[in-house]
Design a protein around this motif. Sequence first.
Motif, PDB file in Angstrom:
ATOM      1  N   TYR B  74       0.836  -1.194   0.000  1.00 31.29           N
ATOM      2  CA  TYR B  74       0.000   0.000   0.000  1.00 31.29           C
ATOM      3  C   TYR B  74       0.878   1.254   0.000  1.00 31.29           C
ATOM      4  O   TYR B  74       0.706   2.155  -0.829  1.00 31.29           O
ATOM      5  CB  TYR B  74      -0.935   0.004   1.230  1.00 31.29           C
ATOM      6  N   ILE B  75       1.846   1.306   0.906  1.00 36.76           N
ATOM      7  CA  ILE B  75       2.717   2.486   1.011  1.00 36.76           C
ATOM      8  C   ILE B  75       3.438   2.736  -0.312  1.00 36.76           C
ATOM      9  O   ILE B  75       3.500   3.860  -0.811  1.00 36.76           O
ATOM     10  CB  ILE B  75       3.759   2.295   2.141  1.00 36.76           C
ATOM     11  N   ALA B  76       3.988   1.664  -0.889  1.00 41.70           N
ATOM     12  CA  ALA B  76       4.771   1.802  -2.123  1.00 41.70           C
ATOM     13  C   ALA B  76       3.916   2.324  -3.277  1.00 41.70           C
ATOM     14  O   ALA B  76       4.404   3.080  -4.123  1.00 41.70           O
ATOM     15  CB  ALA B  76       5.409   0.468  -2.491  1.00 41.70           C
ATOM     16  N   HIS B  77       2.650   1.930  -3.319  1.00 38.37           N
ATOM     17  CA  HIS B  77       1.760   2.405  -4.387  1.00 38.37           C
ATOM     18  C   HIS B  77       1.193   3.783  -4.076  1.00 38.37           C
ATOM     19  O   HIS B  77       1.189   4.676  -4.923  1.00 38.37           O
ATOM     20  CB  HIS B  77       0.614   1.406  -4.619  1.00 38.37           C
ATOM     21  N   ALA B  78       0.700   3.965  -2.836  1.00 40.67           N
ATOM     22  CA  ALA B  78       0.055   5.229  -2.485  1.00 40.67           C
ATOM     23  C   ALA B  78       1.030   6.395  -2.555  1.00 40.67           C
ATOM     24  O   ALA B  78       0.664   7.513  -2.896  1.00 40.67           O
ATOM     25  CB  ALA B  78      -0.566   5.139  -1.093  1.00 40.67           C
ATOM     26  N   TYR B  79       2.300   6.130  -2.215  1.00 34.32           N
ATOM     27  CA  TYR B  79       3.309   7.190  -2.186  1.00 34.32           C
ATOM     28  C   TYR B  79       4.370   6.949  -3.252  1.00 34.32           C
ATOM     29  O   TYR B  79       5.553   7.219  -3.047  1.00 34.32           O
ATOM     30  CB  TYR B  79       3.913   7.280  -0.775  1.00 34.32           C
ATOM     31  N   ALA B  80       3.929   6.434  -4.400  1.00 33.04           N
ATOM     32  CA  ALA B  80       4.862   6.071  -5.475  1.00 33.04           C
ATOM     33  C   ALA B  80       5.747   7.237  -5.899  1.00 33.04           C
ATOM     34  O   ALA B  80       6.887   7.035  -6.343  1.00 33.04           O
ATOM     35  CB  ALA B  80       4.092   5.546  -6.679  1.00 33.04           C
ATOM     36  N   ASP B  81       5.240   8.455  -5.744  1.00 30.48           N
ATOM     37  CA  ASP B  81       6.018   9.607  -6.205  1.00 30.48           C
ATOM     38  C   ASP B  81       6.935  10.177  -5.130  1.00 30.48           C
ATOM     39  O   ASP B  81       7.601  11.190  -5.338  1.00 30.48           O
ATOM     40  CB  ASP B  81       5.072  10.701  -6.707  1.00 30.48           C
ATOM     41  N   LYS B  82       6.977   9.543  -3.949  1.00 32.89           N
ATOM     42  CA  LYS B  82       7.821  10.075  -2.864  1.00 32.89           C
ATOM     43  C   LYS B  82       9.011   9.155  -2.611  1.00 32.89           C
ATOM     44  O   LYS B  82       8.926   7.947  -2.778  1.00 32.89           O
ATOM     45  CB  LYS B  82       7.004  10.167  -1.572  1.00 32.89           C
ATOM     46  N   GLY B  83      10.125   9.757  -2.189  1.00 40.20           N
ATOM     47  CA  GLY B  83      11.266   8.966  -1.739  1.00 40.20           C
ATOM     48  C   GLY B  83      11.765   8.003  -2.797  1.00 40.20           C
ATOM     49  O   GLY B  83      11.731   8.280  -4.006  1.00 40.20           O
ATOM     50  N   ASN B  84      12.242   6.826  -2.360  1.00 39.83           N
ATOM     51  CA  ASN B  84      12.789   5.825  -3.272  1.00 39.83           C
ATOM     52  C   ASN B  84      11.684   4.981  -3.885  1.00 39.83           C
ATOM     53  O   ASN B  84      10.709   4.652  -3.238  1.00 39.83           O
ATOM     54  CB  ASN B  84      13.767   4.915  -2.521  1.00 39.83           C
ATOM     55  N   GLN B  85      11.859   4.620  -5.150  1.00 38.11           N
ATOM     56  CA  GLN B  85      10.862   3.809  -5.840  1.00 38.11           C
ATOM     57  C   GLN B  85      11.028   2.360  -5.400  1.00 38.11           C
ATOM     58  O   GLN B  85      12.133   1.809  -5.473  1.00 38.11           O
ATOM     59  CB  GLN B  85      11.037   3.943  -7.364  1.00 38.11           C
ATOM     60  N   LEU B  86       9.950   1.742  -4.951  1.00 32.27           N
ATOM     61  CA  LEU B  86      10.054   0.374  -4.422  1.00 32.27           C
ATOM     62  C   LEU B  86       9.260  -0.618  -5.248  1.00 32.27           C
ATOM     63  O   LEU B  86       9.249  -1.813  -4.951  1.00 32.27           O
ATOM     64  CB  LEU B  86       9.549   0.336  -2.970  1.00 32.27           C
ATOM     65  N   ILE B  87       8.557  -0.098  -6.257  1.00 34.88           N
ATOM     66  CA  ILE B  87       7.777  -0.959  -7.143  1.00 34.88           C
ATOM     67  C   ILE B  87       8.168  -0.632  -8.580  1.00 34.88           C
ATOM     68  O   ILE B  87       8.983   0.253  -8.790  1.00 34.88           O
ATOM     69  CB  ILE B  87       6.261  -0.738  -6.966  1.00 34.88           C
ATOM     70  N   CYS B  88       7.616  -1.375  -9.540  1.00 37.12           N
ATOM     71  CA  CYS B  88       7.854  -1.065 -10.949  1.00 37.12           C
ATOM     72  C   CYS B  88       6.537  -0.659 -11.567  1.00 37.12           C
ATOM     73  O   CYS B  88       5.503  -1.248 -11.273  1.00 37.12           O
ATOM     74  CB  CYS B  88       8.367  -2.284 -11.696  1.00 37.12           C
ATOM     75  N   LEU B  89       6.595   0.339 -12.435  1.00 32.80           N
ATOM     76  CA  LEU B  89       5.361   0.777 -13.075  1.00 32.80           C
ATOM     77  C   LEU B  89       5.020  -0.119 -14.262  1.00 32.80           C
ATOM     78  O   LEU B  89       3.870  -0.286 -14.612  1.00 32.80           O
ATOM     79  CB  LEU B  89       5.500   2.253 -13.485  1.00 32.80           C
ATOM     80  N   ASP B  90       6.043  -0.733 -14.854  1.00 32.99           N
ATOM     81  CA  ASP B  90       5.792  -1.655 -15.962  1.00 32.99           C
ATOM     82  C   ASP B  90       5.177  -2.937 -15.391  1.00 32.99           C
ATOM     83  O   ASP B  90       5.753  -3.556 -14.489  1.00 32.99           O
ATOM     84  CB  ASP B  90       7.112  -1.972 -16.672  1.00 32.99           C
ATOM     85  N   PRO B  91       4.006  -3.356 -15.921  1.00 27.88           N
ATOM     86  CA  PRO B  91       3.308  -4.497 -15.312  1.00 27.88           C
ATOM     87  C   PRO B  91       4.108  -5.793 -15.294  1.00 27.88           C
ATOM     88  O   PRO B  91       4.050  -6.537 -14.316  1.00 27.88           O
ATOM     89  CB  PRO B  91       2.057  -4.667 -16.181  1.00 27.88           C
ATOM     90  N   LYS B  92       4.866  -6.058 -16.370  1.00 36.42           N
ATOM     91  CA  LYS B  92       5.599  -7.325 -16.389  1.00 36.42           C
ATOM     92  C   LYS B  92       6.733  -7.291 -15.372  1.00 36.42           C
ATOM     93  O   LYS B  92       7.002  -8.269 -14.684  1.00 36.42           O
ATOM     94  CB  LYS B  92       6.148  -7.611 -17.785  1.00 36.42           C
ATOM     95  N   LYS B  93       7.421  -6.140 -15.261  1.00 37.94           N
ATOM     96  CA  LYS B  93       8.498  -6.031 -14.277  1.00 37.94           C
ATOM     97  C   LYS B  93       7.918  -6.143 -12.870  1.00 37.94           C
ATOM     98  O   LYS B  93       8.506  -6.777 -11.994  1.00 37.94           O
ATOM     99  CB  LYS B  93       9.255  -4.719 -14.436  1.00 37.94           C
ATOM    100  N   MET B  94       6.759  -5.534 -12.663  1.00 37.52           N
ATOM    101  CA  MET B  94       6.119  -5.609 -11.350  1.00 37.52           C
ATOM    102  C   MET B  94       5.699  -7.032 -11.039  1.00 37.52           C
ATOM    103  O   MET B  94       5.819  -7.476  -9.899  1.00 37.52           O
ATOM    104  CB  MET B  94       4.908  -4.667 -11.287  1.00 37.52           C
ATOM    105  N   ALA B  95       5.255  -7.756 -12.057  1.00 38.03           N
ATOM    106  CA  ALA B  95       4.861  -9.152 -11.831  1.00 38.03           C
ATOM    107  C   ALA B  95       6.071  -9.965 -11.372  1.00 38.03           C
ATOM    108  O   ALA B  95       5.963 -10.813 -10.485  1.00 38.03           O
ATOM    109  CB  ALA B  95       4.263  -9.756 -13.091  1.00 38.03           C
ATOM    110  N   THR B  96       7.225  -9.702 -11.954  1.00 39.09           N
ATOM    111  CA  THR B  96       8.435 -10.417 -11.545  1.00 39.09           C
ATOM    112  C   THR B  96       8.818 -10.046 -10.112  1.00 39.09           C
ATOM    113  O   THR B  96       9.222 -10.897  -9.323  1.00 39.09           O
ATOM    114  CB  THR B  96       9.583 -10.139 -12.527  1.00 39.09           C
ATOM    115  N   VAL B  97       8.668  -8.782  -9.757  1.00 42.17           N
ATOM    116  CA  VAL B  97       8.893  -8.366  -8.368  1.00 42.17           C
ATOM    117  C   VAL B  97       7.937  -9.138  -7.460  1.00 42.17           C
ATOM    118  O   VAL B  97       8.310  -9.640  -6.394  1.00 42.17           O
ATOM    119  CB  VAL B  97       8.673  -6.846  -8.198  1.00 42.17           C
ATOM    120  N   SER B  98       6.712  -9.255  -7.912  1.00 43.11           N
ATOM    121  CA  SER B  98       5.663  -9.955  -7.167  1.00 43.11           C
ATOM    122  C   SER B  98       6.026 -11.425  -6.950  1.00 43.11           C
ATOM    123  O   SER B  98       5.816 -11.977  -5.864  1.00 43.11           O
ATOM    124  CB  SER B  98       4.380  -9.817  -7.980  1.00 43.11           C
TER     125      SER B  98
END
Lengths: 213, 215
Positions: B74-98
């Motif tokens: 939740y934090i990583a998505h809700a505050y995606a524009d703050k601080g360090n990026q902890l998720i990927c915006l590209d869906p396939k890259k995010m799926a691999t993170v997942s």
Amino acid sequence: MALKVYGPVRAACPQRVLACLLEMGVEFELIRVDLDSGEHKQPDFLLRQPFGQVPAIEDGDFRLFESRAIIRYYATKYVERGTNLIGSTLEEKALVDQWLEVEAHNFNDLVYTIVLQLVVFPKMGQRGDLALVRSCEEKLEKVLDVYEERLSKSHYLAADFFSLADLSHLPAIRYLMNEAGMGHLVRNRKNVNSWWMDISSRPAWKKVMKLMD
Amino acid sequence: MATIKVHGNALSTAAQRVMACLHEKGLPFELVLVDMRAGEHKREPFLSLNPFGQVPAFEDGDLKLFESRAVTQYIAHAYADKGNQLICLDPKKMATVSVWMEVESHHFDSAAAMLTWELAIKPLIGMATEATVVEENKVKLAKVLDVYEARLAQSKYIGGDNFTLADLHHLPSVQYLMTTQVKELFDTRPRVSAWCSEILARPAWLKVCALRGNQ
């Protein structure tokens, strides 16, 4: 067909993925993996899933494993099509995630252990640990008490819509109620029972059941 | 008064996971101490925050959540524009993170949490370590770390080319395990060892560790 799902249809984790794909109306080809002959531990399969577990998927060039990562990806990718299983606002999505985590951490291991000891080991000619089963059952009772309370305030676990959090429970509860013979855990709880009757009668889940035959 | 509150304490791995995430995003928060020795987490009012009686519980304004990995997401998505990026915006890259978040959750954590409990926490609270549990879980963890060693040959971080939640989720257990005999399992795998050194040195993680020192 572009999307291939690797795994036996009888296993819980592939069922989680199939249920999601059927809810979303996503076409797939099921490639059966023979666990009895140890196919999942062979070098070819380990390239798909380094832990030697099912399921794994292949969608063109893109590969994934871990059923809950797979369902998150497809439920997000096709959110405009079919049912919305993830929620619309950030808060709804967070609640869906919360109850998916609950399923993964508080619920799944208990059911897994029960089924392993009561059903799988005996089939392999080994004795199951009944004391362990009893202990897991006690813990599961407490977890389901929390679910009972939650479902008195909410139609589905995360919110008032059916989501990945509910879907994720389908395979394990089916095993619990059928092969493990512990249906009383669900039936003795009014809200859990209604919830189970509701989610297990969804057409997508019924299609998974048909695939099992 | 901070809108973000974490109910827990600095010794809990799950609470640390959430606090690491908040520090990575540079978000102010209040740590509301829960006295676990006194069983505060098993009673009201805590149970209203987490009906499973586990820490942490989390509040952001009106939103209440539990399960540390749901909170970090939740934090990583809700505050995606703050601080360090902890998720990927590209869906396939995010799926691999997942995928690798699930691996941490299902494969790594089950062995690592048991070992942390037996070797790091029990001694702190005066309980006896069980040797058979330690041996069993060391064997399990070794197999998982073999997979990680191979993975890190193809990927700079566990989830992809950048530091993400998939790496972050490992921090609390890895930190504890490095103070125990299990350190050897990490040291004998060069890529795993290098990855651990790198992620444990992140400023946000050092802030979480500093909090531990004060308790």
